[in-house]
Write an enzyme that holds these catalytic residues in place. Sequence first.
Site, PDB file in Angstrom:
ATOM      1  CE  LYS A  99     -25.753 -51.835 -14.623  1.00  0.00           C
ATOM      2  NZ  LYS A  99     -25.675 -53.212 -14.461  1.00  0.00           N
ATOM      3  NE  ARG A 167     -32.956 -56.856 -18.610  1.00  0.00           N
ATOM      4  CZ  ARG A 167     -32.377 -57.965 -18.200  1.00  0.00           C
ATOM      5  NH1 ARG A 167     -32.991 -59.136 -18.398  1.00  0.00           N
ATOM      6  NH2 ARG A 167     -31.202 -57.938 -17.592  1.00  0.00           N
TER       7      ARG A 167
END
Length: 328
Positions: A99, A167
């Site tokens: 995800k 990220r």
Amino acid sequence: MALTADKRVRVGILGCSDIACRKFIPALRGCGGAVLKGVASRNRRAAASLAGETYAVLGYEELLAHEEIELVYLSLPNHLHEEWTVRALQSGKHVICEKPLGLSAASVERMLRCAEERGVLLYENLMYLHHPQHAAVKGLIDSGRIGRIRSLRSVFAFPVPAAGNFRLDPERGGGAFHDLARYPLSTALHCLQGDSYRFRGFALDRSGLNVAMHGTALTSAGEVFIFSIAFGQQYESYYEIIGELGKIRVDRAYTTPADLANMIRVTCGERDTSFTVPACDHFRLMIEHVCAVVRNGGDFGEMHQRTRRLARLADQMEKGCRHEEDRQ
């Protein structure tokens, strides 16, 4: 698609990410329904270290062309998910993708259409939902234990990822929204009754990177969904479901360690009750489930529709939150 003689699904790993090394591969080794056949990485040394002498070390294209591999686990940086998922699907492979599956609902739709055209499964890795504690929570709700649901609070936050982590790079699909939003949203779809949601909230950005998102949504069933996701704060990972007669709380809900017997706490008035859920590895349970669906010809369409709904809800959540610069 042909399976192995012993019925185990043959798996290839595309991307030697931290989650692949720490969680997926150890879980895969404990599965009775799957066997690892190959590892692909841009870093051949990392792949070789991971594979040892047991598995083939391949390039990305080699892995997708490998005739023995039936299912690909893809854990590349977020901005590469669509490209390599589509390539894997076009090669006739089933895919488990980390995800977020795509960076938008439109991206997810393109991938799902490709999977459906080729008759293969595309599964977004919502591994945490395979932990039996969440089925137990749903059972408590359905039994009427806490009465009609009035609200759901879901929180997932942790310290800032280490420097260099994708990220922290918005160009590679980084940020708290892409990394964390699937958790509270899938909790809402698991627990709440409403078919549609109206979102309001704030998205805090720092130099173009989303670092937090806090807000609410009202469902068509009159339930209030309260969510909070963030980088750069004390670790939190829980949800609470509040009903007219009581509430249910699950801590460590999204990162339940495989060796932890977790607790479900139910409060009704002044009475508190705790239920212990035996320790289990939700990664292993997810792999076993997906492989059973592949092996036994399960309903790909139903699973794909859940993925579509989650992606559309994520788009609505993002659009419903007003972006503000985070002032440190």
